[in-house]
Design a protein around this motif. Structure first.
Motif, PDB file in Angstrom:
ATOM      1  N   UNK A  70      -0.392 -12.978   1.745  1.00 21.72           N
ATOM      2  CA  UNK A  70      -1.942 -12.850   1.323  1.00 21.72           C
ATOM      3  C   UNK A  70      -0.859 -11.638   0.583  1.00 21.72           C
ATOM      4  N   UNK A  71      -0.404 -10.966   1.188  1.00 27.33           N
ATOM      5  CA  UNK A  71       0.452  -9.531   0.007  1.00 27.33           C
ATOM      6  C   UNK A  71       1.447  -8.789   1.260  1.00 27.33           C
ATOM      7  N   UNK A  72       1.674  -8.052   0.704  1.00 30.56           N
ATOM      8  CA  UNK A  72       2.588  -7.118   0.962  1.00 30.56           C
ATOM      9  C   UNK A  72       2.476  -5.873   1.177  1.00 30.56           C
ATOM     10  N   UNK A 105     -13.761 -11.114  -7.593  1.00 27.89           N
ATOM     11  CA  UNK A 105     -12.363  -9.828  -7.064  1.00 27.89           C
ATOM     12  C   UNK A 105     -11.903  -8.853  -8.045  1.00 27.89           C
ATOM     13  N   UNK A 106     -11.483  -7.527  -7.758  1.00 30.12           N
ATOM     14  CA  UNK A 106     -11.539  -6.551  -8.840  1.00 30.12           C
ATOM     15  C   UNK A 106      -9.906  -7.111  -9.608  1.00 30.12           C
ATOM     16  N   UNK A 107     -10.358  -6.972 -10.701  1.00 29.53           N
ATOM     17  CA  UNK A 107      -9.442  -7.623 -11.787  1.00 29.53           C
ATOM     18  C   UNK A 107      -8.351  -5.950 -12.014  1.00 29.53           C
ATOM     19  N   UNK A 108      -7.234  -5.592 -11.219  1.00 30.70           N
ATOM     20  CA  UNK A 108      -6.857  -4.515 -10.856  1.00 30.70           C
ATOM     21  C   UNK A 108      -6.393  -4.501 -11.813  1.00 30.70           C
ATOM     22  N   UNK A 124      -6.532  -3.728  -0.602  1.00 32.65           N
ATOM     23  CA  UNK A 124      -7.327  -2.997  -1.638  1.00 32.65           C
ATOM     24  C   UNK A 124      -6.379  -2.663  -2.530  1.00 32.65           C
ATOM     25  N   UNK A 125      -4.966  -2.148  -2.273  1.00 28.27           N
ATOM     26  CA  UNK A 125      -4.612  -0.736  -2.425  1.00 28.27           C
ATOM     27  C   UNK A 125      -3.482  -1.535  -3.122  1.00 28.27           C
ATOM     28  N   UNK A 126      -3.147  -2.111  -1.578  1.00 24.15           N
ATOM     29  CA  UNK A 126      -1.745  -3.075  -2.085  1.00 24.15           C
ATOM     30  C   UNK A 126      -1.407  -4.326  -3.175  1.00 24.15           C
ATOM     31  N   UNK A 127      -2.736  -5.141  -2.745  1.00 28.49           N
ATOM     32  CA  UNK A 127      -3.320  -6.289  -3.468  1.00 28.49           C
ATOM     33  C   UNK A 127      -3.216  -5.132  -5.640  1.00 28.49           C
ATOM     34  N   UNK A 128      -3.762  -4.704  -5.461  1.00 31.70           N
ATOM     35  CA  UNK A 128      -3.822  -4.106  -6.720  1.00 31.70           C
ATOM     36  C   UNK A 128      -2.269  -3.675  -7.285  1.00 31.70           C
ATOM     37  N   UNK A 129      -1.774  -3.357  -6.175  1.00 27.48           N
ATOM     38  CA  UNK A 129      -0.010  -2.504  -6.438  1.00 27.48           C
ATOM     39  C   UNK A 129       0.585  -4.582  -7.190  1.00 27.48           C
ATOM     40  N   UNK A 130       0.536  -5.043  -6.624  1.00 26.39           N
ATOM     41  CA  UNK A 130       0.751  -6.331  -6.769  1.00 26.39           C
ATOM     42  C   UNK A 130       0.849  -7.114  -8.055  1.00 26.39           C
ATOM     43  N   UNK A 131      -0.709  -6.731  -8.425  1.00 25.76           N
ATOM     44  CA  UNK A 131      -1.186  -7.154 -10.054  1.00 25.76           C
ATOM     45  C   UNK A 131      -0.839  -6.350 -10.710  1.00 25.76           C
ATOM     46  N   UNK A 162      -3.625 -13.150  -2.498  1.00 27.37           N
ATOM     47  CA  UNK A 162      -4.508 -12.702  -2.823  1.00 27.37           C
ATOM     48  C   UNK A 162      -4.661 -11.958  -3.791  1.00 27.37           C
ATOM     49  N   UNK A 163      -3.718 -11.021  -4.456  1.00 31.98           N
ATOM     50  CA  UNK A 163      -2.881 -10.756  -5.577  1.00 31.98           C
ATOM     51  C   UNK A 163      -3.185 -12.065  -6.948  1.00 31.98           C
TER      52      UNK A 163
END
Ligand code: FAD
Length: 809
Positions: free
Chosen positions: A446-448, A756-759, A467-474, A664-665
């Motif tokens: 889902x995310x790392x 979703x939040x568009x990171x 939220x934060x790791x997904x943001x980094x991945x995006x 998730x990203x």
């Protein structure tokens, strides 16, 4: 009454659900239909149920069906003269925690959308309605005026009477002992009284759903569990009241409670649930109950006593401990069995009294009209495959049972029964911090997690630790390059002389004629809606690779089997034997060019082109597509090469900033780009012109599934339009299902399909449907995130790369 020898349909099982199906079939004009019941009607779970009814559900379509069911009971009484014992004194929903309050407020917003009653009460108003409840510690109270209960036997017999009046036949004490399919797809249904030759068979055998399925060689993921409630002696305060009390849904207390006679009925889903008849429901089990075991639900009962002190001193009149049968996610196993023509299931029903009408109506539509009017994937039996083993079913059913009243948060992943199936890169992904989800049985990242805190995902209605790791991945993918595991997409190989022509009769777009080309195509359903979306690639003469939604693989099989294949053409699922990565982002080309000898420049390898190639010595099919909306390639390789390819891509791309990216990203990325996803934006309920897929339908093709249905609706003005929003949200983003209102508390005009939040673009985003007249760029709306109005602006175009410069560059 002698058994007839022919029927349009035979329904097996005379419980609540079977009788509703029979009634609805007859209502739809199939009157030559027969129900076979091995004992008396109601002889399974039905007779001993507490029979509570309610309307709202987290899923909007299930809410619709529950409302339909609740209204139907009153109509049935009038139509048949058979009393249904309906009491609708309303239901009080209590919230003790902030999360529960959010949940109730979300439901209240949805009720406004459905224009049904579910509203907040003050403590004083609630006390007036239910003077026995101690509201201390309750932070929010909602009231559903239609909530209540019915009489199990009355309702079942009302369906039966209604069906008989329309010409349907019911044979009691007639067990079905065999179901055998004839070569033409019809069925011989065997009983000790003789056989019936039926066009269609329906398994509505409740507690014996597994045994009846086995007669047709089918295994269903179901397991029975014990469930208890008790009824008290008369309680003087209730007797003195002279009116019916509302039921109480104190879900944080984990019990249910309502009035029964002049006492109370209390039931509980205890933590320590008990399985029953794991290896098969005894054929001679009748109207028996299990021994009482109130000790097992004592914690729940103590919480009920604290809330309703009068309960503590009440004597117990009777205890019901009976079996009910569970699927792995506690939802119905519903619909035609993809592998068995003309065989339908309706099994594993837990809230049968809230759902019986809706289940009956939609199954009858499916049988009579070929497709139900609502998208019911959450109920579709095709959501499980043979990966749903006995041990998986058992673990998940126990988890569902013991957490029946727990709040289910958006994106929640339950651990029970996992892992069910993994691919070779699983352990490596785990070492790298992957947090996994379950997708059609597969573990997928889902995310790392970037720190230990996010290794265990927290759940809630607001933004969580992912939220934060997904943001980094995006950001990493949009700025450098990301590696997405897309192995759980469904993959099919279609080969043989005439393969292309056959595919052209399945999907609506023109199948590529040139080797090395791909196309996107919708699959049109039998009502003209979107039943699927696929990428089809021509790999060779008469050889195609088709990629579609992973969770819908079994669902789509129903469509693939609708068109006979020419001799020599075969279609094979490659989902289990092939793995895939999407390498995407502005540096995707740089990374892949280091591993691939062929020229990947835009001139040499354009968007929607494909090639067989060697990626660092690994044979792969590369397709230039990317669901992230960025420059990218999907690479498909043998499953055995998955780990090597993953390691190679990461090692080779290290200096480019390559990193693994989870699904998730991908959700955030595809919403930025405005791409729809099957099950969210694309569903059989939506017409192609409503979701912008009509441009991919080629009507000059003479024949493809759903063509006539599409022609019938093609010139209709879209009822709603799929649009994009920017939402003013700071602590929580839309997740899907939220209603959309006109500003300042105005009328409901639509609902969110994904959010979703568009990171990368730095905005909270949503996709959703609004009535066509409101689909105006720049128009303002209120989206009910967390059940509260959040300003939203309709975007003229997707937030990221609307011109496709990145994708096609
Ligand atoms: C203690 C308890 C409390 C409950 N409380 C509620 C509640 O408050 N609200 C609610 O909505 N739900 C409640 N339920 C659940 C509810 O009872 C079920 O959802 C519902 O009864 C399921 O009905 P059914 O028709 O699917 O199955 P069943 O009632 O099990 O009916 C199946 C029928 O098929 C027949 N059959 C089986 N095999 C054959 C065969 N080979 N040939 C012919 N006939 C066959 C059986 O004899 C039986 O009559 C409760 C259940 C329990 C156990």
């Amino acid at each position: 009454m002698a058994l007839q020898t022919q029927a349009q349909a035979v329904v097996i099982g005379g419980g609540l659900v079977g009788c509703s199906i029979l009634y609805h079939l007859a209502k739809m004009g199939w009157t030559d239909v027969v129900l076979l019941e091995r004992d008396e009607l109601t002889s399974g779970s039905t007779w001993h149920a507490a029979a509570g009814i309610h309307g709202l559900h987290d899923n909007n379509n299930i809410s619709r069906l529950q409302y339909y069911t609740m209204q139907l009971y009153a109509d049935l009484e009038k139509e048949t003269g058979q009393g249904c014992g309906i009491f609708q004194p309303g239901s009080l929903y209590l919230a003790q925690t902030a999360d529960r309050e959010h949940q109730l407020r979300i439901q209240a917003a949805k009720a406004r959308y459905f224009q049904v009653e579910f509203h907040e009460l003050s403590v004083k108003e609630a006390q007036d309605l239910h003077p026995l409840v101690d509201f201390d510690g309750i932070r929010c109270i909602m009231f559903e005026p239609d909530g209540g209960n019915v009489d199990p036997s009355g309702v079942t017999h009302a369906y039966a009477t209604g069906a008989r009046k329309l010409g349907a036949k019911i044979h009691r004490f007639t067990p079905v002992t065999g179901t055998t399919q004839r070569p033409d797809g019809s069925w011989d249904v065997e009983t000790p009284e003789g056989n019936i030759h039926a066009g269609v068979v329906v398994n509505a055998a409740g507690l014996w759903g597994r045994e009846v399925a086995a007669l047709a060689g089918l295994e269903l993921p179901l397991i029975p569990m014990e469930h208890q409630y008790f009824v008290t002696e008369e309680i003087p305060e209730i007797a003195a009241l002279g009116r019916r009390l509302p039921s109480v849904a104190d879900r944080d207390g984990e019990y249910y409670l309502r009035q029964e006679g002049l006492g109370l009925l209390v039931g509980a889903y205890e933590k320590d649930g008990r399985f029953w008849a794991e290896n098969g429901t005894p054929l001679d089990f009748g109207h028996e109950l299990f021994p009482d075991d109130l000790e097992r639900i004592s914690d729940n009962v103590m919480r009920a006593c604290a809330r309703i002190p009068a309960l503590e001193s009440a004597g117990i009149k009777r205890v019901i401990n009976g079996p009910m049968i569970w699927s792995p996610d506690s939802s119905a196993l519903f619909g035609p069995v993809p592998e068995l023509k003309n065989y339908f299931c309706c099994n594993g029903i837990i809230p049968g009294f809230s759902q019986s009408g809706g289940l009956g109506m939609l199954l009858a539509q499916w049988i009579v009209e070929g497709e139900p009017e609502l998208d019911l994937f959450p109920w579709d039996m095709a959501r499980y495959g043979d990966w749903a083993s006995k041990s998986f079913t058992k673990a998940r059913a126990l988890d569902c049972y013991s957490n029946r009243f727990k709040i289910h948060f958006p994106y929640e992943e339950r651990e029970a029964g996992r892992p069910a199936r993994t691919r070779p890169a699983y352990e490596r992904q785990k070492e790298m911090g992957a947090v996994f989800g379950l997708n059609y049985g597969w573990e997928h990242p889902l995310y790392y997690a970037t720190d230990d805190a996010a290794r265990e995902e927290s759940y809630g209605f607001e933004r969580q630790n992912s939220f934060a790791p997904i943001g980094e991945e995006c950001r990493a993918l949009r700025e450098n390059v990301g590696i997405l595991d897309v192995s759980n997409f469904a993959k099919y190989e279609i080969v043989g002389k005439g393969a292309g022509a056959w595919l052209d009769r399945i999907v609506a777009n023109r199948v590529p004629a040139e080797i090395g080309r791909s196309c996107l195509t919708p699959l049109i359903g039998l009502r003209g809606g979107i039943a699927g979306d696929f990428t089809i690639t021509k790999l060779d003469d008469e050889q195609f690779l088709m990629v579609g939604s992973g969770m819908a693989e079994r669902y789509h099989r129903r469509f693939f089997d609708m068109v006979d294949k020419p001799d020599g053409v075969t279609m094979r699922s490659l989902t289990n034997e092939k793995a895939g990565f999407n390498v995407a982002g502005p540096k995707a080309r740089d990374l892949l060019q280091r591993l691939i000898n062929e020229d990947l420049s835009n001139e040499a390898f354009r968007f929607m082109r494909s090639r067989r190639m060697s990626v660092g010595g690994i044979d792969a099919v590369g397709i230039r597509v990317s669901f992230s909306g960025d420059l990218g390639w999907e690479l498909y390789v043998d499953q055995s090469q998955q780990l090597s390819l993953f390691d190679m891509l990461l090692a080779e791309g290290k200096d480019l900033g390559a990193r693994p990216v989870g699904s998730r990203s991908l959700l955030s990325l595809r919403i930025e780009k405005g791409y729809g996803s099957w099950g969210r934006e694309y569903s059989p309920e939506y017409w192609p012109q409503e979701v912008g897929l009509d441009r991919l339908i080629k009507l000059d093709k003479r024949d493809f599934i759903g063509r006539d249905a599409y022609l019938a609706i093609k010139d209709n003005a879209p009822r709603e339009k799929l649009v994009h929003f920017e939402v003013e949200a700071t602590t929580a983003d839309a997740v899907g299902g939220e209603p959309i209102f006109l500003p300042n508390g105005g009328a409901p005009v639509g609902r969110v399909s994904s959010g979703a939040y568009g990171h990368y673009v730095g905005k909270s985003l949503a996709m959703g449907f609004v009535k066509t007249e409101h689909a105006i760029p720049g128009a303002e709306f209120e989206v009910a995130v967390l059940g509260k109005p959040h300003k939203a602006r309709l975007l003229e175009q997707p937030a990221f790369d609307p011109e496709g410069v990145r994708l096609r560059g």
